[in-house]
Design a protein around this motif. Structure first.
Motif, short mmCIF file in Angstrom:
data_model
loop_
_atom_site.label_atom_id
_atom_site.label_comp_id
_atom_site.label_asym_id
_atom_site.label_seq_id
_atom_site.Cartn_x
_atom_site.Cartn_y
_atom_site.Cartn_z
N GLU A 258 0.86 -1.17 0.00
CA GLU A 258 0.00 0.00 0.00
C GLU A 258 0.89 1.23 0.00
N GLY A 259 0.50 2.23 -0.72
CA GLY A 259 1.26 3.46 -0.74
C GLY A 259 1.87 3.74 -2.11
N ILE A 260 2.40 4.92 -2.22
CA ILE A 260 2.97 5.38 -3.48
C ILE A 260 4.48 5.42 -3.35
N ARG A 261 5.15 4.81 -4.33
CA ARG A 261 6.60 4.90 -4.41
C ARG A 261 6.95 5.88 -5.52
N VAL A 262 7.96 6.69 -5.29
CA VAL A 262 8.36 7.71 -6.26
C VAL A 262 9.80 7.48 -6.66
N GLY A 263 10.06 7.63 -7.97
CA GLY A 263 11.41 7.58 -8.50
C GLY A 263 11.67 8.83 -9.32
N LEU A 264 12.88 9.32 -9.27
CA LEU A 264 13.26 10.52 -10.02
C LEU A 264 14.34 10.18 -11.01
N THR A 265 14.22 10.69 -12.23
CA THR A 265 15.27 10.52 -13.22
C THR A 265 15.60 11.87 -13.83
N ARG B 70 -3.55 12.53 -10.93
CA ARG B 70 -4.66 12.20 -10.02
C ARG B 70 -5.87 11.73 -10.81
N ASN B 71 -6.14 12.38 -11.95
CA ASN B 71 -7.25 11.94 -12.80
C ASN B 71 -7.01 10.54 -13.33
N LEU B 72 -5.78 10.24 -13.73
CA LEU B 72 -5.47 8.90 -14.21
C LEU B 72 -5.62 7.86 -13.10
N MET B 73 -5.22 8.24 -11.88
CA MET B 73 -5.33 7.33 -10.76
C MET B 73 -6.79 7.06 -10.41
N ARG C 70 7.36 15.80 -1.35
CA ARG C 70 7.08 15.79 0.09
C ARG C 70 5.92 16.73 0.43
N LEU C 71 5.92 17.92 -0.18
CA LEU C 71 4.93 18.93 0.17
C LEU C 71 3.58 18.74 -0.51
N GLU C 72 3.59 18.25 -1.73
CA GLU C 72 2.38 18.31 -2.55
C GLU C 72 1.67 16.99 -2.77
N MET C 73 2.27 15.86 -2.44
CA MET C 73 1.66 14.58 -2.79
C MET C 73 0.88 13.96 -1.64
N LYS C 74 0.33 14.78 -0.80
CA LYS C 74 -0.50 14.27 0.28
C LYS C 74 -1.86 13.89 -0.27
N GLY C 75 -2.46 12.89 0.31
CA GLY C 75 -3.82 12.54 -0.06
C GLY C 75 -3.95 11.57 -1.23
N LEU C 76 -2.85 11.13 -1.80
CA LEU C 76 -2.93 10.14 -2.86
C LEU C 76 -3.02 8.77 -2.23
N GLU C 77 -3.96 7.97 -2.70
CA GLU C 77 -4.20 6.67 -2.09
C GLU C 77 -3.99 5.57 -3.11
N GLY C 78 -3.81 4.37 -2.62
CA GLY C 78 -3.65 3.21 -3.47
C GLY C 78 -2.21 2.79 -3.58
N SER C 79 -1.98 1.76 -4.38
CA SER C 79 -0.63 1.25 -4.62
C SER C 79 -0.19 1.68 -6.00
N TRP C 80 0.72 2.64 -6.06
CA TRP C 80 1.16 3.20 -7.33
C TRP C 80 2.66 3.37 -7.31
N ASP C 81 3.25 3.25 -8.50
CA ASP C 81 4.64 3.66 -8.71
C ASP C 81 4.61 4.86 -9.62
N LEU C 82 5.32 5.91 -9.25
CA LEU C 82 5.36 7.15 -10.02
C LEU C 82 6.81 7.47 -10.32
N VAL C 83 7.11 7.67 -11.61
CA VAL C 83 8.44 8.09 -12.03
C VAL C 83 8.32 9.50 -12.57
N ILE C 84 9.12 10.40 -12.01
CA ILE C 84 9.16 11.79 -12.46
C ILE C 84 10.48 11.99 -13.20
N SER C 85 10.37 12.42 -14.45
CA SER C 85 11.57 12.63 -15.27
C SER C 85 11.66 14.09 -15.68
N VAL C 86 12.89 14.59 -15.69
CA VAL C 86 13.14 15.93 -16.21
C VAL C 86 13.48 15.77 -17.68
N LYS C 87 12.68 16.37 -18.56
CA LYS C 87 12.86 16.21 -20.00
C LYS C 87 14.07 16.98 -20.52
#
Length: 135
Positions: free
Chosen positions: A58-65, A128-131, A88-105
């Motif tokens: 349970e919970g969201i894991r985040v990866g940065l590239t 959030r809409n996709l989730m 840390r500041l903005e991703m409060k309130g997201l629920e479920g089991s998700w993996d999120l990768v944030i990439s700098v283009k």
């Protein structure tokens, strides 16, 4: 000497750090999200999210590239620090089991924290809409 007081837990550990369970650490996990996840992109950032169906997870894991094309190590590390703070500041309130990768283009030349935060929040709204769709 451990720190104590307002905002610090009694064990003296930093309250704003991420646990191992909140990070994507394996390259196989990054590849799984990249190949099967849903994408939302903007000018400088790209989010890719994948729902994880693992029992007991349970919970969201985040990866940065941040690619070397973005700039030297100093620039890449600064961007990662800023992105970790936004997570840390903005991703409060997201629920479920998700993996999120944030990439700098690409290198966000002359973009300030506020503009990067606005782009982050815009993409977070899309994710959030996709989730919520869960398709």
């Amino acid at each position: 000497m451990p720190r104590e007081g307002i905002g610090w837990p009694s064990d003296g550990k930093m309250p704003f750090s991420y646990s191992r369970d909140e990070k994507i650490r394996k390259s196989s996990d990054y590849r799984r999200v990249s190949s099967g996840g849903k994408t939302a992109g903007a000018a400088h950032l790209s989010f890719r999210v994948l729902r994880i169906e693992e029992p007991g997870r349970e919970g969201i894991r985040v990866g940065l590239t941040v690619s070397k094309r973005v700039g030297p190590a100093v620039v890449r590390n600064r961007l990662k620090r800023v992105l970790r703070e936004l997570v840390r500041l903005e991703m409060k309130g997201l629920e479920g089991s998700w993996d999120l990768v944030i990439s700098v283009k690409r290198r966000p030349d002359r973009i300030g924290y506020g503009a990067l935060r606005d782009e982050f929040l815009f993409l977070l709204g899309k994710i959030r809409n996709l989730m919520e769709c869960r398709t």
